[in-house]
Design a protein around this motif. Structure first.
Motif, PDB file in Angstrom:
ATOM      1  N   ARG A  14       0.842  -1.193   0.000  1.00  0.00           N
ATOM      2  CA  ARG A  14       0.000   0.000   0.000  1.00  0.00           C
ATOM      3  C   ARG A  14       0.879   1.245   0.000  1.00  0.00           C
ATOM      4  N   SER A  36      -0.420   6.633  15.035  1.00  0.00           N
ATOM      5  CA  SER A  36       0.591   5.594  14.929  1.00  0.00           C
ATOM      6  C   SER A  36       0.431   4.839  13.608  1.00  0.00           C
ATOM      7  N   GLY A  37       1.553   4.567  12.963  1.00  0.00           N
ATOM      8  CA  GLY A  37       1.505   3.760  11.745  1.00  0.00           C
ATOM      9  C   GLY A  37       1.139   4.500  10.482  1.00  0.00           C
ATOM     10  N   THR A  38       1.196   5.841  10.489  1.00  0.00           N
ATOM     11  CA  THR A  38       0.857   6.564   9.258  1.00  0.00           C
ATOM     12  C   THR A  38       2.069   6.812   8.377  1.00  0.00           C
ATOM     13  N   GLY A  39       3.264   6.566   8.888  1.00  0.00           N
ATOM     14  CA  GLY A  39       4.431   6.771   8.026  1.00  0.00           C
ATOM     15  C   GLY A  39       5.308   7.927   8.443  1.00  0.00           C
ATOM     16  N   LYS A  40       5.262   8.305   9.713  1.00  0.00           N
ATOM     17  CA  LYS A  40       6.130   9.397  10.174  1.00  0.00           C
ATOM     18  C   LYS A  40       7.601   8.957  10.141  1.00  0.00           C
ATOM     19  N   SER A  41       7.862   7.770  10.708  1.00  0.00           N
ATOM     20  CA  SER A  41       9.250   7.271  10.670  1.00  0.00           C
ATOM     21  C   SER A  41       9.698   7.040   9.233  1.00  0.00           C
ATOM     22  N   VAL A  42       8.786   6.545   8.408  1.00  0.00           N
ATOM     23  CA  VAL A  42       9.112   6.314   7.003  1.00  0.00           C
ATOM     24  C   VAL A  42       9.519   7.636   6.339  1.00  0.00           C
ATOM     25  N   GLN A  85      13.833   5.849  16.708  1.00  0.00           N
ATOM     26  CA  GLN A  85      12.720   5.691  17.638  1.00  0.00           C
ATOM     27  C   GLN A  85      13.100   4.816  18.826  1.00  0.00           C
ATOM     28  N   GLU A 163      10.420  10.699  17.630  1.00  0.00           N
ATOM     29  CA  GLU A 163       9.780  10.613  18.945  1.00  0.00           C
ATOM     30  C   GLU A 163      10.775  10.756  20.091  1.00  0.00           C
ATOM     31  N   HIS A 196       4.290  12.299  19.005  1.00  0.00           N
ATOM     32  CA  HIS A 196       2.878  12.130  19.354  1.00  0.00           C
ATOM     33  C   HIS A 196       2.440  13.251  20.279  1.00  0.00           C
TER      34      HIS A 196
ATOM     35  N   PRO B   6      11.659  -4.752   2.232  1.00  0.00           N
ATOM     36  CA  PRO B   6      10.963  -5.981   1.865  1.00  0.00           C
ATOM     37  C   PRO B   6      10.538  -5.949   0.398  1.00  0.00           C
TER      38      PRO B   6
HETATM   39  N1  LIG Z   1      10.034  -2.270   6.468  1.00  0.00           N
HETATM   40  C1  LIG Z   1       8.710  -2.237   6.354  1.00  0.00           C
HETATM   41  N2  LIG Z   1       8.044  -3.218   5.731  1.00  0.00           N
HETATM   42  C2  LIG Z   1       6.719  -3.203   5.587  1.00  0.00           C
HETATM   43  N3  LIG Z   1       5.938  -2.230   6.036  1.00  0.00           N
HETATM   44  C3  LIG Z   1       6.529  -1.221   6.670  1.00  0.00           C
HETATM   45  C4  LIG Z   1       7.950  -1.160   6.867  1.00  0.00           C
HETATM   46  N4  LIG Z   1       8.258  -0.032   7.529  1.00  0.00           N
HETATM   47  C5  LIG Z   1       7.074   0.570   7.730  1.00  0.00           C
HETATM   48  N5  LIG Z   1       6.043  -0.131   7.223  1.00  0.00           N
HETATM   49  C6  LIG Z   1       4.639   0.233   7.245  1.00  0.00           C
HETATM   50  O1  LIG Z   1       4.534   1.605   7.017  1.00  0.00           O
HETATM   51  C7  LIG Z   1       3.595   2.175   7.872  1.00  0.00           C
HETATM   52  C8  LIG Z   1       4.183   3.388   8.551  1.00  0.00           C
HETATM   53  O2  LIG Z   1       5.215   2.996   9.436  1.00  0.00           O
HETATM   54  P1  LIG Z   1       5.979   4.040  10.347  1.00  0.00           P
HETATM   55  O3  LIG Z   1       6.968   3.277  11.123  1.00  0.00           O
HETATM   56  O4  LIG Z   1       6.472   5.144   9.502  1.00  0.00           O
HETATM   57  O5  LIG Z   1       4.813   4.561  11.286  1.00  0.00           O
HETATM   58  P2  LIG Z   1       4.891   5.778  12.311  1.00  0.00           P
HETATM   59  O6  LIG Z   1       4.014   6.835  11.774  1.00  0.00           O
HETATM   60  O7  LIG Z   1       6.304   6.118  12.597  1.00  0.00           O
HETATM   61  O8  LIG Z   1       4.186   5.128  13.568  1.00  0.00           O
HETATM   62  P3  LIG Z   1       4.625   5.183  15.102  1.00  0.00           P
HETATM   63  O9  LIG Z   1       4.083   6.443  15.634  1.00  0.00           O
HETATM   64  O10 LIG Z   1       3.950   4.000  15.697  1.00  0.00           O
HETATM   65  O11 LIG Z   1       6.103   5.102  15.148  1.00  0.00           O
HETATM   66  C9  LIG Z   1       3.162   1.118   8.845  1.00  0.00           C
HETATM   67  O12 LIG Z   1       1.838   0.761   8.536  1.00  0.00           O
HETATM   68  C10 LIG Z   1       4.068  -0.032   8.611  1.00  0.00           C
HETATM   69  O13 LIG Z   1       3.341  -1.226   8.629  1.00  0.00           O
END
Ligand SMILES: Nc1ncnc2c1ncn2[C@@H]1O[C@H](COP(=O)(O)OP(=O)(O)OP(=O)(O)O)[C@@H](O)[C@H]1O
Ligand SMILES: [Mg+2]
Lengths: 250, 272
Positions: A14, A36-42, A85, A163, A196, B6
């Motif tokens: 996705r 959480s999980g929206t892609g901030k770390s990404v 993180q 974070e 957060h 991945p």
């Molecule tokens: N290496 C990966 N392989 C597959 N999916 C990934 C990978 N890294 C991140 N994702 C997906 O990307 C999405 C965003 O991940 P991310 O770590 O950026 O979230 P976040 O906003 O930093 O959340 P949090 O606040 O929990 O840290 C998640 O749904 C995660 O499942």
């Protein structure tokens, strides 16, 4: 200074980032919030090419980092400090050795100078006296602060904080916020903070961006951010009991 | 970037495209693992130029020795005893038990010594290498090194490679020595071969060439185990589950490569 140009990133089938475009100015504190999980770390990882966009490009000043390699990539990365993180300290080295690592490997400082810098960095994050301990012997919050010390010990131009205050008690969290602010004001460090913790963001950020569904649904200075009518932002604000007038005493 | 994002592709429509895709991915893996291995080997000289990393090299050798010594002693001893018993029983039918020493010596030097050492190092050292580096990968520690422009290959893999390149031949030799002792124990106590005859037969048939080829084999096994295990570690994804998978794959792949390469090296050095 940091520019995303229509960055799309597919992970797990996705679009985690969906044509995301924005620019961060030199000397700014730019905060990214979102569920959480929206892609901030990404998003942060794209800035140093730990991840590469599926489509689109990421620019650091004039360099397209999303296409940089080898020594070109190293030169850009040297301008960054990165707080991960989870802290990401090396387990077999003591806290002080971890912090000294970028200095030992990448500079020609003498052991005395390195020691002094490490002590300063430890004091800045409130870990003086804990330098001799190993990462497994200290708490998660302390690991995070040690990671912060390592990120700034090399005096980078840009620091990415993932974070920095989550998992810390409120008092320490405010100290870390203040540290980010002070580094920004005194040394002109450009800061990107993922958080957060809206309260902290409102206190230190120049601009706050809210990431949902792979896009920034709102990018604005704190006072405008709390007053927005954007529904995703509103529910995020309401959940943290922040009214349109902002924080008490702000 | 050394760590891997991945790989997601659409579900294959039929078995054939599925197999084809595995082949393509597999060839890519071999290429990348091979290139990492070469980089690690190329990083070894720099290790000895910088004093600090030499310390890491010594530490790795020490750990490898400690981890494997007990099990390798038992395995070496029993390999020799089993060889001695099996060969001795056959030889006795022709009243040729005196040759047991040479049979044990030759098969240990050429094949069983390095082979057993390789398997044990893959199981004891390779697996923990893959698990350790895999954990570092999923904890963003490898990423942190990359941000600091510290090459994980030079920093982590080269010292392990250097340690392994030294330790596999040494341990292989040790296995051979213990094996010959084990064979001797069986020969003397079970098959009534006089000790001096066992020793002289063993030494007569011990050719330097067999020793060298055996040690070369061990060295190649060491390089392969390190290459496979570190590659599996660096390309770990998906958290703790991924670390488990990386560990398992590193052991299986090392075992298979040890078998295949062992055969190839033997074939190269001994004419039919
Ligand atoms: N290496 C990966 N392989 C597959 N999916 C990934 C990978 N890294 C991140 N994702 C997906 O990307 C999405 C965003 O991940 P991310 O770590 O950026 O979230 P976040 O906003 O930093 O959340 P949090 O606040 O929990 O840290 C998640 O749904 C995660 O499942
Ligand atoms: Mg995150």
């Amino acid at each position: 200074m940091i520019r995303f140009d229509k960055v799309t990133k597919q992970l797990g089938g996705r679009n985690v980032l969906d044509e995301l475009s924005f620019e961060i100015q030199k000397g700014e504190i730019f905060t990214i919030v979102g569920p959480s999980g929206t892609g901030k770390s990404v998003t942060l990882k794209h800035m140093v090419r730990l991840l590469t966009p599926t489509r689109g490009s990421v620019w650091i000043d004039g360099t397209e980092i999303s296409a940089a390699n080898g020594s070109g990539l190293d030169r850009v990365r040297e301008r960054f400090g990165y707080l991960f993180q989870g802290g990401a300290l090396l387990g077999w080295m003591s806290v002080a050795e971890n912090i000294a690592l970028p200095l030992r490997e990448k500079t020609r400082l003498t052991e005395d100078e390195i020691g002094a810098r490490v002590t300063d960095a430890l004091r800045a994050v409130g870990l003086e006296g804990d330098g001799g301990k190993f990462p497994s012997e200290i708490s998660g919050g302390m690991q995070k602060r040690a990671g912060l010390a390592r990120a700034i010990v090399n005096r980078p131009e840009i620091v990415l904080y993932d974070e920095p205050t989550s998992g810390l008690d409120p008092v320490t969290a405010r100290t870390i916020d203040q540290l980010i602010k002070r580094l920004n004001e005194e040394l002109g460090i450009t800061s990107v903070v993922v958080s957060h913790d809206l309260q902290g963001a409102l206190l230190i950020a120049d601009r706050i961006a809210m990431l949902t569904g792979g896009k920034f649904v709102e990018v604005s200075p704190p006072e405008k951010f709390v007053a927005t009518a954007q529904p995703d932002v509103r529910s995020f604000l309401d959940a943290q009991f922040i009214s349109k007038k902002g924080l008490a005493g702000m | 970037m050394i760590t891997r994002e991945p790989v997601y592709t659409d579900e294959p429509d039929n078995a054939l495209t599925g197999i084809w895709r595995s082949v393509v991915l597999g060839v890519g893996d071999i290429g990348r693992a091979g290139s990492l291995t070469v980089q690690a080997l190329a990083g070894i000289p720099a290790l000895f130029a910088a004093g600090r990393r030499r310390h890491e090299w010594a530490r790795q050798m020490f750990l490898m020795g400690i981890k494997t010594l007990p099990v390798i002693s038992v395995v070496g001893m029993f390999t020799g005893m089993i060889l001695g018993l099996q060969v001795g029983l056959e030889l006795r039918r022709f009243n040729q038990e005196i040759y047991i020493g040479s049979a044990v010596m030759v098969s240990l030097l050429r094949e069983m010594g390095p082979f057993m050492t390789g398997l044990i190092l893959a199981a004891c050292v390779g697996s923990s290498m893959a698990a350790q580096i895999g954990t570092m990968t999923v904890n963003d520690e490898i990423a942190a090194l990359e941000i600091m422009s510290i090459s994980p290959v030079r920093f982590l893999m080269a010292p392990r490679m250097a340690a392994m390149v030294v330790m596999t031949p040494v341990l292989s030799f040790y296995t051979c020595v213990l094996g010959v002792i084990g064979g001797g124990i069986v020969g003397v106590t079970q098959l009534n071969v006089p000790l001096d005859q066992y020793i002289s037969m063993a030494m007569d048939f011990a050719r330097m060439r067999d020793l060298y080829v055996g040690l070369l084999k061990a060295l190649v096994f060491g390089v392969v185990i390190t290459g496979v295990s570190c590659y599996e570690g660096f390309t770990t994804t998906q958290g703790a589950v991924g670390v488990g998978q990386a560990t398992r794959r590193s052991v299986i792949t090392s075992f298979l490569l040890i078998l295949v390469l062992g055969y190839i090296i033997t074939r190269l050095f001994y004419d039919l």
